[in-house]
Design an enzyme around this catalytic site. Sequence first.
Site, PDB file in Angstrom:
ATOM      1  N   LYS A  54       0.825  -1.205   0.000  1.00 32.37           N
ATOM      2  CA  LYS A  54       0.000   0.000   0.000  1.00 32.37           C
ATOM      3  C   LYS A  54       0.860   1.255   0.000  1.00 32.37           C
ATOM      4  O   LYS A  54       0.567   2.222  -0.711  1.00 32.37           O
ATOM      5  CB  LYS A  54      -0.932  -0.023   1.212  1.00 32.37           C
ATOM      6  CG  LYS A  54      -2.015  -1.091   1.114  1.00 32.37           C
ATOM      7  CD  LYS A  54      -2.710  -1.344   2.445  1.00 32.37           C
ATOM      8  CE  LYS A  54      -3.715  -2.480   2.310  1.00 32.37           C
ATOM      9  NZ  LYS A  54      -4.314  -2.887   3.594  1.00 32.37           N
ATOM     10  N   GLN A  98      -4.597  -1.473   9.822  1.00 40.97           N
ATOM     11  CA  GLN A  98      -4.443  -2.784   9.202  1.00 40.97           C
ATOM     12  C   GLN A  98      -5.018  -3.883  10.100  1.00 40.97           C
ATOM     13  O   GLN A  98      -4.636  -4.023  11.257  1.00 40.97           O
ATOM     14  CB  GLN A  98      -2.957  -3.067   8.930  1.00 40.97           C
ATOM     15  CG  GLN A  98      -2.695  -4.374   8.216  1.00 40.97           C
ATOM     16  CD  GLN A  98      -3.259  -4.390   6.803  1.00 40.97           C
ATOM     17  OE1 GLN A  98      -3.179  -3.412   6.070  1.00 40.97           O
ATOM     18  NE2 GLN A  98      -3.826  -5.522   6.414  1.00 40.97           N
ATOM     19  N   ASP A 121     -11.074   2.977   4.429  1.00 38.19           N
ATOM     20  CA  ASP A 121     -11.526   1.583   4.393  1.00 38.19           C
ATOM     21  C   ASP A 121     -13.054   1.489   4.429  1.00 38.19           C
ATOM     22  O   ASP A 121     -13.608   0.405   4.236  1.00 38.19           O
ATOM     23  CB  ASP A 121     -10.948   0.811   5.584  1.00 38.19           C
ATOM     24  CG  ASP A 121      -9.980  -0.281   5.138  1.00 38.19           C
ATOM     25  OD1 ASP A 121      -9.880  -0.534   3.928  1.00 38.19           O
ATOM     26  OD2 ASP A 121      -9.330  -0.886   6.012  1.00 38.19           O
TER      27      ASP A 121
END
Length: 293
Positions: A54, A98, A121
């Site tokens: 990422k 994460q 997200d």
Amino acid sequence: MAAKIIDGKATAARVRGEVAAEVRELTARTGSAPGLATVLVGDDPASAVYVRAKQRACAEVGIVPFDRRLPADASPDQVASELESLNADENVSGILLQLPLPGQLDGTALTAIIDPRKDVDGLTPLNAGLLALGRPGLRPCTPLGVMELLASSGVTLEGAEAVVVGRSNLFGKPMAALLLAANATVTVCHSRTRDLRGVCARADLLVAAVGRARLIGRDFVKPGAVVIDVGMSRLTPEQAGNTSGLVGDVDFDRVIEVASAVTPVPGGVGPMTIALLLRNTLDAAAAHARVTV
């Protein structure tokens, strides 16, 4: 006739190219580049690989990566403090915690701390609620990536019968909501579904996301259906034989004989997740700057 292979790598490359151009435009107009902060707790090898990918992708399109690492024994208060600091940082457009987290931490509760405007997200209660209501907001990256693949492949969703296998908060539920918003008729299946095979075999669009290797066989698929494979499992060396060992939820070699289109694993949905994460970060930065890209 064998199914069309839906190429996630090519679509992701197109999206990344578009994002890179729009990032340059936004940076020129505002004087500052978007920034994405990744928060990694512990040293899980797979999570570390994802975070590096990422951050590398950010740098490639002109988004500034912020790397935040906390020890595996970090307390909820320590993680919360890091997230609140990033919420207040004007250089950070998006925040990604994460997952999964070490066992002592509640991922849902900690994700809820993220400023919804920076929730790239799409998992905070506010953004999940906006999706359920059909209102604008940041959406989870993988379901959004599936929608991009379907659009780029010319799949008609309006009026189609769609079946989503998997009901996770991260994918299954938001995937169903996005398909409903596109006027598909949606059924969500899970571990308690009776006659899973029969339900799947009705679908014009079948989306599998449960992480069970080759669960979806040829007899699960309606002739001519579009099949999207979101799962990924690693086979043992004995099971893998001469293959890479990475397989999806779909028995690809069998399903390709009956479906009209199918995504491979790897190279299907996977590349789309990071591509749409970059787009979400750009969108969050543009919204903060109150400009249109």
